[in-house]
Design an enzyme around this catalytic site. Sequence first.
Site, PDB file in Angstrom:
ATOM      1  CE1 TYR A  59       6.010   3.420   7.545  1.00  0.00           C
ATOM      2  CE2 TYR A  59       7.392   1.726   7.801  1.00  0.00           C
ATOM      3  CZ  TYR A  59       7.115   2.833   8.247  1.00  0.00           C
ATOM      4  OH  TYR A  59       8.284   2.843   8.653  1.00  0.00           O
ATOM      5  CE  LYS A  85       9.994   5.074   5.535  1.00  0.00           C
ATOM      6  NZ  LYS A  85       9.662   6.131   5.635  1.00  0.00           N
TER       7      LYS A  85
END
Length: 279
Positions: A156, A160
């Site tokens: 993640y 991002k």
Amino acid sequence: MKKFSDRTAVITGAASGIGLELARRAATEGMNLVLADIEFDKLEAAAATLNLPPRRVLLRKTDVSQEVEIAALADAAFDRFGGVHLLCNNAGVGLTRVTWEHATADWEWVLGVNLWSVIHGIQHFLPRMLKQDAPGHIVNTASAAGLLSTPGMAAYNVSKHGVVTLSETLYGELTAAQAHVGVSVLCPTWVSTGIQNSVRTRQERFGDTAPAGAQSIAYAERMDQAVASGRLSAADMATAVFDAVAHDRFYVIPHRRINQAIELRMHDILNLRNPTPLG
Ligand SMILES: NC(=O)c1ccc[n+]([C@@H]2O[C@H](COP(=O)([O-])OP(=O)(O)OC[C@H]3O[C@@H](n4cnc5c(N)ncnc54)[C@H](O)[C@@H]3O)[C@@H](O)[C@H]2O)c1
């Protein structure tokens, strides 16, 4: 981009959470909506709550990790409404576990949905938006995870950070080109949405995640609590996004208390200190 009414917004991940609230706000602003999600039944139900006449809405089942599906979404949006003015690359998934328990399929799933989707969105929409006469704007949903390196969410975080630097790069290029298309990056911390149950949309081709060990389970529990206790709502995210688009602001960081952690990371880097552990 100052004018929203009678313009067209494309929003991915619109069936739930932040995407649905972006759609609600866009509808209130009088925009035409192209709403995409992998969960089509849920998207139809969510769209019904917007109470828009059918002529103003186009719903598309889309797996944003697939370039061919983003290309088809762009074709459908431009065919139907003749232009796209606001593109919200918002769909995303989360996965919580220690880095050494991420399987290759986990990396591919998270990077596909969170990062490749934004890359493909830019590839297939931006050249056409640049050719339009009217101003436009792209909003990429990253996360505070794109500015920090919180343990327990490696894929993640990587996805991002990728969305943040992609957006920053694009900002520099669009500014140099004096383009009439702007870009912003949304970096929230915790918002109570469906994100902690992302596995519901994991595509079959990625299989199941391997069983998590004790440290991964502890991180997941902590993350569940943090998301559930989010102090700002998905509607607050939509308010912040539309304000940023109207004022051409790049960084959209609605949870201001995260500044301390960002500053600490920057100081660690500038002073060649080892990373200060995060929560
Ligand atoms: N909720 C938070 O705390 C938080 C914090 C920072 C960033 N974000 C980001 O906000 C964005 C929206 O997430 P949310 O919190 O509203 O979660 P959510 O789960 O409520 O909504 C995400 C939506 O994306 C859709 N989606 C998942 N995989 C997809 C795919 N392959 N193709 C198309 N659609 C797909 C889901 O069906 C869902 O409707 C994500 O990019 C997420 O990473 C969320």
